[in-house]
Design a protein around this motif. Structure first.
Motif, PDB file in Angstrom:
ATOM      1  N   PRO B  99       0.806  -1.225   0.000  1.00  0.00           N
ATOM      2  CA  PRO B  99       0.000   0.000   0.000  1.00  0.00           C
ATOM      3  C   PRO B  99       0.842   1.279   0.000  1.00  0.00           C
ATOM      4  CG  PRO B  99      -0.899  -1.571   1.535  1.00  0.00           C
ATOM      5  CD  PRO B  99       0.366  -2.171   1.017  1.00  0.00           C
ATOM      6  N   HIS B 100       1.962   1.295   0.751  1.00  0.00           N
ATOM      7  CA  HIS B 100       2.711   2.552   0.807  1.00  0.00           C
ATOM      8  C   HIS B 100       3.405   2.841  -0.523  1.00  0.00           C
ATOM      9  CE1 HIS B 100       6.594   0.533   1.377  1.00  0.00           C
ATOM     10  NE2 HIS B 100       5.961  -0.288   2.188  1.00  0.00           N
ATOM     11  N   ALA B 103       0.826   4.478  -2.584  1.00  0.00           N
ATOM     12  CA  ALA B 103       0.699   5.881  -2.182  1.00  0.00           C
ATOM     13  C   ALA B 103       1.775   6.726  -2.851  1.00  0.00           C
ATOM     14  CB  ALA B 103       0.803   5.990  -0.659  1.00  0.00           C
ATOM     15  N   MET B 127      -2.438  16.931   7.537  1.00  0.00           N
ATOM     16  CA  MET B 127      -0.981  17.035   7.401  1.00  0.00           C
ATOM     17  C   MET B 127      -0.347  15.663   7.156  1.00  0.00           C
ATOM     18  SD  MET B 127       0.370  20.147   7.530  1.00  0.00           S
ATOM     19  CE  MET B 127       2.015  20.237   8.245  1.00  0.00           C
ATOM     20  N   THR B 128      -0.909  14.605   7.751  1.00  0.00           N
ATOM     21  CA  THR B 128      -0.318  13.281   7.510  1.00  0.00           C
ATOM     22  C   THR B 128      -0.335  12.940   6.024  1.00  0.00           C
ATOM     23  OG1 THR B 128      -2.411  12.149   7.856  1.00  0.00           O
ATOM     24  CG2 THR B 128      -0.920  12.281   9.745  1.00  0.00           C
ATOM     25  N   GLY B 129      -1.308  13.502   5.296  1.00  0.00           N
ATOM     26  CA  GLY B 129      -1.356  13.264   3.858  1.00  0.00           C
ATOM     27  C   GLY B 129      -0.143  13.828   3.135  1.00  0.00           C
ATOM     28  N   LEU B 131       2.907  13.628   4.353  1.00  0.00           N
ATOM     29  CA  LEU B 131       4.129  12.984   4.861  1.00  0.00           C
ATOM     30  C   LEU B 131       5.100  12.562   3.773  1.00  0.00           C
ATOM     31  CD1 LEU B 131       2.908  10.806   7.849  1.00  0.00           C
ATOM     32  CD2 LEU B 131       4.625  12.597   7.859  1.00  0.00           C
ATOM     33  N   LEU B 132       4.533  12.001   2.687  1.00  0.00           N
ATOM     34  CA  LEU B 132       5.414  11.483   1.640  1.00  0.00           C
ATOM     35  C   LEU B 132       6.204  12.595   0.965  1.00  0.00           C
ATOM     36  CD1 LEU B 132       3.486   8.711  -0.242  1.00  0.00           C
ATOM     37  CD2 LEU B 132       5.647   8.538   0.976  1.00  0.00           C
ATOM     38  N   MET B 134       7.381  15.222   2.523  1.00  0.00           N
ATOM     39  CA  MET B 134       8.297  15.909   3.427  1.00  0.00           C
ATOM     40  C   MET B 134       9.645  15.197   3.420  1.00  0.00           C
ATOM     41  SD  MET B 134       5.603  17.014   6.396  1.00  0.00           S
ATOM     42  CE  MET B 134       6.458  18.418   7.024  1.00  0.00           C
ATOM     43  N   GLU B 152       7.822  22.569   7.063  1.00  0.00           N
ATOM     44  CA  GLU B 152       6.576  22.423   7.806  1.00  0.00           C
ATOM     45  C   GLU B 152       5.582  23.510   7.374  1.00  0.00           C
ATOM     46  OE1 GLU B 152       6.388  19.987  10.240  1.00  0.00           O
ATOM     47  OE2 GLU B 152       4.464  20.502  11.136  1.00  0.00           O
ATOM     48  N   ARG B 191      -7.625  14.552   3.663  1.00  0.00           N
ATOM     49  CA  ARG B 191      -6.356  13.847   3.843  1.00  0.00           C
ATOM     50  C   ARG B 191      -5.908  13.213   2.527  1.00  0.00           C
ATOM     51  NH1 ARG B 191      -6.430   8.964   7.864  1.00  0.00           N
ATOM     52  NH2 ARG B 191      -7.336   7.990   6.040  1.00  0.00           N
ATOM     53  N   MET B 195      -2.469  14.369  -0.458  1.00  0.00           N
ATOM     54  CA  MET B 195      -1.421  13.563  -1.085  1.00  0.00           C
ATOM     55  C   MET B 195      -1.166  13.976  -2.540  1.00  0.00           C
ATOM     56  SD  MET B 195      -2.624   9.929   0.508  1.00  0.00           S
ATOM     57  CE  MET B 195      -1.428   8.892  -0.328  1.00  0.00           C
TER      58      MET B 195
END
Lengths: 332, 282, 356
Positions: B99-100, B103, B127-129, B131-132, B134, B152, B191, B195
């Motif tokens: 899955p990752h 993503a 914000m977690t969306g 992550l990839l 960052m 950030e 979210r 991405m």
């Protein structure tokens, strides 16, 4: 340089030999010794099984990971022993202990479980750690911190030993009646518990509660009553385990630490499997004793302190649900 | 879902005057699944499914409960691994993927039963969306200063744009566990949008919503498709919505492909009508 | 009236992302730091500095470490004591083998060694979850306990490991002869810096990844978080904190300790701090540590103050009972711990004195 290399190889080969060759030679060389060690392992294992059993009963029926099971075993054992010490006849001592464990179940349901209903499992788990601490302090205040010998005669537990297979080996193998008693009585207990869970109305209610306590509540199953039943049942197992374990050595609070060994047993057997608890206990007990005796040369003393955990970890890597647990299916 | 909704949503006038969507031209293939079969133990969830999703379209997957729609999405984003078949995404064929990794290649999704991080605020969830995207490692993050702070803030600005777009400014700092269902669905869409997906998979985005909330959600989906050019595959039970907003429709039944075409074609398909209405085999 | 954020407008995201966005919190923090760095060392007695403050400080660090793992990433660990033992033993060995190594580096390297051990024992977390993982971390605890007792290389063939005397900026800061004053500042320095780092981590991308794993690991994977590296990083950082805490415990508090000091009961003690303080809160880690450190001290002082002398045995038993009862009490009253109670108080204060 060559000398160092040679030295290294000889140490390495000595180590690997001690790990993979020597013990197996010893197995074949002295089979009587091997059988003796295995039987010691069996008797240690059945004790782990009994602690694990009380745990499985609670987990199966209420989903609570009861960290206090070990201390409950000690507590129950000491109750019986102390009552006999002050002159209560053995049979009454055991009956009184059952009453005490029942009362404890009611108290735990009232004070701990009821206010925490519907909290996630981790919270209940931590509450039972708190319970374990409380019971340890409470028990030591009542019974004193020193271990007590179990009056085997008063309880009518046979403690002789059989010497068998003397014709085959240089020395006969000693089998202790105490271990046999534990094994047979433990087996009967497991059978009774399985029958109770699968064949009675309360048993069915227990399984319903374990599955989903909201749903069970909505079809009219009285949750507090079920919890009291479950904890009393595991209290009964604890009395038996406490007395038998105490009979092997002494009844004291140091047993509570050893009872943590029941945790790898659970991993091995699966948290919800009654036969798994028994088989897991025996596997861990036997492996421990074998490792302690045959691998001491390379690994040193005290291997039995952790080998059970390492076995459990290795098994978990291949079967995350334990040997007998139900398969976990993830869905979204 | 029921025959009534199917018919109600099919006024004859609509087929004479096609919606603007139907006139759009999609030629480039974004994702193609071929001969997918998936089973759990002995249970067959999907059997020989083939269809494609083209760039910039809104593709609906419909079918009765248990038809294998969610399983199909799970196969596309790598959560389930089909036993047979290939998936070609952006020209690259694959049979298995974590899955990752999906993503990373630009596939985002939402879930039938909301899968938000309940202990975190709306802002943190969205914000977690990011992550990839960052890049700073945890040592920079430990300082929360210089490049890490700059990064950030950049992402915060992107996320704030999404919050504005979805009109959820007021609940920015509220833990999502406390939000009502409709808003949670919206945060989950946020979210997924964070991405910057090329392909957005929506699993029943309008389940359990009232009419007003559904209208809002439709508007968001159409806007996302229009403004960002995101390709969307959605599962939905409300036929009115499906027929209105989708460009092409796949119909699944008992893990098999029943029909594939424009809303009008699917509506006219005898097999689909049978599956939804039930039919007496005589 | 006192605690009100009305009128404090943020005009940019930098201000909104600040560690304490509300002015009153910033003032509060400044006061706490002033007390910790100036007033306590100026007026505190040796007993207060050593028995209470240093004790509290290294436990706070351990609690922050466990909170990162259990509170933020949702992985229960019963192996904290083992990781603290790694830190303590490593710092002892490093200080003996490299006598010229700066004491700060000794502590940091010990933390890194503990982190490496943490990664090894964190590996099963990819496949194991929840209670099963808790049991797996017990394996770490028991294995490490055994390792340090069994191989006397770790203890240089003696029964105890010792805090080697070291100087920093010309002051003797460790060992039995160092002043509590100097030890206190070393402990405070470490805790201040690493608490700030922990706070930064949990409010940036890595912290959000941890919480995502905690709240719903499947959804986390689907938005692109790789579970294993994320969990292992949590294990590593958590073990680093525990390791440094273990070094501080040996060098600044006990001076000499047998390895079995770091047994399973230590793990439980730190776990209790985290539960009572609040899972998923850095501030809570401090509150929990203060609470748990104070109980035994109060229990030994209280009977004398009340004129009811009790035996040391009974005091020990009472301590167990009170710990146990408090854990259950807190879980029932507020599963989110002291930190949550503090937050509720602040919310009430915002409205005070006109709550309607």
């Amino acid at each position: 340089m060559d000398g160092t290399a040679f030295e290294f190889f000889s140490i390495a080969s000595g180590f690997l030999g001690g790990l993979f060759v020597d013990p197996f030679i010893a197995f074949v060389d002295r089979p009587d010794k091997l059988i003796q060690i295995v039987s010691q392992g069996l008797s240690a294992g059945i004790m782990y099984s009994l602690v694990a059993l009380g745990f499985v009963v609670i987990f199966k029926a209420s989903g609570v990971f009861n960290f206090a099971q070990g201390i409950m075993v000690v507590f129950a054992g000491l109750t019986v022993v102390s009552l006999i010490e002050i002159g209560v006849p053995a049979i009454f001592a055991i009956l009184l202990a059952i009453v005490v464990m029942g009362a404890m179940a009611v108290a735990i349901e009232r004070v701990v479980l009821r206010p925490l209903v519907n909290q996630p499992g981790i919270i209940l788990f931590m509450a039972t750690i708190g319970l374990a601490f409380f019971l340890e302090g409470f028990g030591q205040t009542i019974f004193g911190a020193d271990p007590k010998p179990v009056p085997i005669d008063a309880l009518g537990i046979p403690d002789d030993k059989f010497r068998v297979l003397g014709d085959f080996f240089r020395k006969p193998v000693r089998i202790y009646q105490l271990d046999l008693t534990a094994l047979i009585a433990g087996g009967l207990m497991v059978a009774a518990i399985i029958l109770f869970l699968n064949r009675t109305k309360i048993g069915r209610a227990l399984r319903a509660v374990a599955d989903d306590n909201q749903a069970a509540l909505s079809v009219g199953i009285p949750l507090p009553f079920i919890w009291v039943v479950v904890w009393t049942l595991s209290g009964l197992v604890a009395i038996f385990a406490g007395v038998m374990w105490g009979a092997q050595s002494q009844a004291g609070f140091s047993l509570a630490v050893i009872a943590l060994k029941a945790l790898p047993v659970l991993i091995l057997g699966g948290f919800t499997s009654v036969p798994g608890a028994i088989l897991g206990g025996i596997i861990i007990g036997v492996t421990e004793k074998l490792a302690e005796f045959y691998w001491r040369g390379v690994l040193g003393d005290g291997v039995e302190q952790w080998i059970g955990y390492v076995i459990a970890l290795i098994i978990l890597l291949f079967r995350p649900q334990g040997l007998f647990g139900e398969k976990i299916i993830e869905r979204v | 879902m029921t025959a009534a909704t199917l018919e109600r949503s099919a006024p004859p006038a609509q087929s004479e005057a096609p919606t603007p969507n139907a006139r759009r031209n999609f030629s480039e293939e974004l994702l193609k699944v071929e001969d997918i079969s998936l089973s759990f133990g002995g249970v067959k969830a999907l059997t020989n499914i083939s269809f494609d999703i083209r760039k910039h379209e809104i593709r609906a997957i419909i079918g009765p409960n248990g038809a294998g729609k969610s399983s199909m999405l799970n196969v596309i984003n790598g959560f389930y691994h089909p036993q047979v078949g290939t998936i070609t995404y952006k020209g690259q064929a694959r049979s298995q993927m974590r899955p990752h990794e999906a993503a990373k290649t630009g596939i985002a999704r939402t879930f039938q039963n909301i899968a938000l991080f309940k202990g975190m605020s709306t802002l943190d969830n969205i914000m977690t969306g990011r992550l990839l995207k960052m890049r700073r490692n945890f040592l920079w993050q430990a300082l929360y200063w210089g490049p890490a702070l700059k990064e950030e803030l950049e992402h915060r600005e992107k996320v704030e744009a999404i919050i504005d777009f979805l009109e959820i400014q007021a609940i920015r700092k509220t833990p999502v566990g406390r939000l009502p269902y409709g808003l949670q669905k919206r945060v989950e869409l946020g979210r997924a949008l964070a991405m910057d997906p090329e392909l957005l998979l929506l699993d029943e985005p309008m389940a359990g919503m009232n009419v007003e909330e559904k209208e809002d959600m439709c508007r968001f989906i159409l806007d996302v498709n229009d403004e960002f050019g995101t390709t969307i595959a959605l599962i939905e039970h409300d036929m009115g919505v499906v027929m209105d907003i989708s460009d092409r429709v796949v119909v699944l039944d008992y893990g098999r492909l029943l029909a594939d075409g424009t809303p009008d074609e699917v509506r006219a398909n005898q097999q689909v009508i049978d599956a939804y209405l039930g039919v007496s085999h005589d | 009236m006192l605690y009100r954020e009305a009128g404090q407008f943020k005009t940019n995201y930098v201000a909104d992302q600040a560690i304490f966005p509300i002015r009153q919190d910033r003032i509060g923090m400044a006061i706490v730091l002033l007390f910790a760095w100036v007033i306590i060392p100026a007026f505190g007695t040796d007993y207060f500095l050593e028995i209470i403050m240093i004790n509290f400080l290294f436990f706070s660090l351990a609690a922050i470490g466990l909170n990162i793992l259990t509170g933020y990433t949702g992985l229960i660990s019963l192996g904290t004591g083992g990781f603290m033992a790694v830190g303590a033993v490593a710092s002892y060995k490093l200080a003996v083998i490299f006598p010229d190594l700066n004491i700060i580096l000794v502590f940091l390297l010990s933390g890194l060694i503990a982190a490496a051990v943490g990664i090894v024992f964190g590996l099963p977390s990819l496949r194991i979850k929840g209670f099963y993982l808790a049991v797996a971390t017990l394996a770490a605890q028991f294995f490490l306990d055994w390792l340090f007792l069994r191989f006397d290389w770790f203890t240089n063939s003696s029964t105890a490991i010792e805090g080697v005397p070291k100087t920093l900026f010309g002051f003797l800061v460790t060992g039995p002869d160092a002043s509590p004053f100097a030890k206190y500042y070393v402990a405070l320095g470490f805790v201040t810096v690493f608490a700030l780092i922990a706070k930064n981590l949990v409010r940036s991308a890595i912290g959000r990844a941890w919480m995502a794993i905690r709240d719903m690991d499947i959804a986390a994977e689907i938005i692109g978080i790789r579970p294993l590296p994320t969990k292992l990083l949590a294990f590593a950082i958590s073990a680093f904190y525990s390791g440094v805490a273990g070094s501080l415990m040996l060098f600044l508090f006990y001076d000499s300790a047998e390895p079995d000091l770091f047994d399973i009961n230590l793990s439980f003690k730190v776990l209790f701090m985290v539960i009572i303080g609040g899972l998923g809160s850095i501030l809570g880690s401090f509150m929990g540590a203060a609470f748990i450190v104070m109980i035994p001290i109060l229990l030994t002082l209280a009977p004398d103050l009340l004129g009811l002398p009790i035996s040391s045995d009974l005091a020990k038993h009472l301590e167990f009972m009170i710990f146990g009862a408090l854990i259950i009490f807190f879980l029932i009253v507020e599963p989110n711990g002291l930190a949550r109670l503090w937050q509720i108080t602040k919310e009430k204060l915002r409205l005070w004195p006109f709550p309607y």
